[in-house]
Design a protein around this motif. Structure first.
Motif, PDB file in Angstrom:
ATOM      1  N   SER A 215      49.427  33.097   7.808  1.00 26.72           N
ATOM      2  CA  SER A 215      50.498  34.603   8.839  1.00 26.72           C
ATOM      3  C   SER A 215      51.997  34.577   8.010  1.00 26.72           C
ATOM      4  CB  SER A 215      51.074  33.817   9.779  1.00 26.72           C
ATOM      5  OG  SER A 215      51.876  32.734   9.593  1.00 26.72           O
TER       6      SER A 215
ATOM      7  N   PRO B  26      53.689  38.068  21.384  1.00 24.65           N
ATOM      8  CA  PRO B  26      52.482  38.628  20.915  1.00 24.65           C
ATOM      9  C   PRO B  26      52.337  39.262  20.368  1.00 24.65           C
ATOM     10  CG  PRO B  26      52.833  38.211  23.643  1.00 24.65           C
ATOM     11  CD  PRO B  26      54.349  38.430  22.807  1.00 24.65           C
TER      12      PRO B  26
ATOM     13  N   ALA C 133      53.067  37.795  17.003  1.00 26.29           N
ATOM     14  CA  ALA C 133      51.885  37.589  16.164  1.00 26.29           C
ATOM     15  C   ALA C 133      50.795  38.364  16.210  1.00 26.29           C
ATOM     16  CB  ALA C 133      51.646  36.362  16.640  1.00 26.29           C
ATOM     17  N   ALA C 134      50.552  39.331  16.739  1.00 26.80           N
ATOM     18  CA  ALA C 134      49.255  40.226  15.831  1.00 26.80           C
ATOM     19  C   ALA C 134      49.337  41.127  15.345  1.00 26.80           C
ATOM     20  CB  ALA C 134      49.530  41.430  17.249  1.00 26.80           C
TER      21      ALA C 134
ATOM     22  N   PRO D 129      47.007  37.969  12.448  1.00 29.44           N
ATOM     23  CA  PRO D 129      46.163  38.937  13.305  1.00 29.44           C
ATOM     24  C   PRO D 129      45.150  38.088  13.732  1.00 29.44           C
ATOM     25  CG  PRO D 129      46.158  40.144  12.222  1.00 29.44           C
ATOM     26  CD  PRO D 129      46.936  39.023  11.661  1.00 29.44           C
TER      27      PRO D 129
ATOM     28  N   THR E  62      45.789  34.924  16.865  1.00 26.70           N
ATOM     29  CA  THR E  62      46.741  35.511  18.119  1.00 26.70           C
ATOM     30  C   THR E  62      45.639  34.221  19.819  1.00 26.70           C
ATOM     31  OG1 THR E  62      45.433  37.714  17.831  1.00 26.70           O
ATOM     32  CG2 THR E  62      47.271  37.532  17.826  1.00 26.70           C
TER      33      THR E  62
ATOM     34  N   LEU F  60      47.227  31.254  20.326  1.00 24.80           N
ATOM     35  CA  LEU F  60      49.164  31.776  21.294  1.00 24.80           C
ATOM     36  C   LEU F  60      48.924  31.923  22.626  1.00 24.80           C
ATOM     37  CD1 LEU F  60      52.219  31.786  20.527  1.00 24.80           C
ATOM     38  CD2 LEU F  60      51.770  35.033  20.134  1.00 24.80           C
TER      39      LEU F  60
END
Length: 302
Positions: free
Chosen positions: A3, A87, A90-91, A95, A98, A101
């Motif tokens: 990430s 969210p 995170a996306a 990606p 996700t 989470l």
């Protein structure tokens, strides 16, 4: 899978876009240093089988570092704006991760095991300054599958929680954490890695759950609170109200193998449990019972 972590510029930009101004009321100080969040994940010792509960994820700096390392992250966030944004962050930055989470928009002090599925195995968090002690104690009580943790708290709080009997920092929070787990200080964290920069020092605290002593936790914790409320007095004097009289306190202390002239800070959790069990036995035999409820948390904060 990896990430993209948040740096200082990204943290400030995201906060500005959301209209977020960190508040002392919520104990918000956001970590903006990628090396620090990587260090926390390494020190936590979590792996691909772990389910992590993170309290106070804020803008997602630590969350993004955790997602590639573990099976799942439950991010518990009290601020509705931050909870709604996480969210999306995170996306954008992880990606492929996700699905690992879950965001729980709630006060961590009210979180129950039913809200966290799959059940957490580890607590890893930069805890809000004002609720560090009660959050750790609440989650250990509520989540039996929580086997270990690494939390960032005020340095003074880390010292208290990791302190052993006889040390200056030892107190009720030390005993209560010792009921659940063995704890140790795991390193200082520079003030400069936070935004805004706090006016206190921070430390990492690591703990590993162990079997608690024999006894009823609420009774033991109430006894601990009573003992430390008069920590400058001998236990004979300080627990006179708890047992009904100084002579009754002395009798119970001697029966538990504890010197009546000792002070609260000299007792370990096993001794408190033994003393509480003796009083519980007296209650079953018709002795006086203390009606006061036990406090799980304390007023200590960082």
């Amino acid at each position: 899978m990896t990430s993209q972590l948040l740096g200082p510029a990204e943290v400030r930009s995201l906060a500005e876009r959301l209209g977020i101004r960190p508040t002392k009321r919520l104990g918000q100080n956001f970590v903006h240093d990628p090396n620090t969040v990587r260090r926390i994940v390494r020190a936590a010792g979590v792996g691909s089988d772990d389910v992590v509960v993170e309290v106070g994820p804020g803008l997602g700096s630590l969350t993004l570092a955790l997602l590639p390392a573990v099976a799942h992250v439950h991010a518990v966030e009290i601020d509705p704006v931050l909870a709604a944004q996480l969210p999306a962050t995170a996306a954008e930055r992880a990606p492929e991760l996700t699905g690992r989470l879950s965001v729980v928009a709630a006060d961590a002090l009210h979180v129950t095991a039913a809200k966290l599925v799959p059940p957490p195995t580890a607590l890893v968090a930069n805890l809000p300054y004002n609720v560090g002690v009660p959050v750790v104690l609440h989650l250990l009580a509520e989540l039996p599958g929580l086997r270990r943790g690494l939390v960032m708290v005020q340095a003074e709080v880390a010292q208290r929680l990791a302190a052993g009997p006889g040390s200056r920092a030892y107190g009720a929070p030390s005993v209560k954490l010792a009921w659940y787990a063995s704890a140790k200080r795991a390193g200082a964290v520079p003030r400069a890695v936070f935004w805004p920069v706090p006016n206190v020092d921070s430390e990492l605290l690591a703990f590993i759950r162990r079997e608690p002593p024999t006894g009823e936790r609420e009774t033991v914790f109430a006894l601990v609170d009573a003992a430390f409320a008069s920590r400058r007095k001998s236990l004979r004097a300080g627990l006179a109200g708890w047992f009904g009289s100084p002579s009754a306190a002395e009798e119970a202390l001697r029966a538990a193998g504890i010197d009546p002239s000792a002070r609260a800070e000299t007792l370990g959790v096993a001794e408190f449990a033994r003393l509480a069990e003796g009083r519980a036995g007296a209650g079953r035999s018709g002795g006086r019972r203390d009606p006061r409820p036990s406090a799980e948390g304390t007023g200590d904060s960082r």
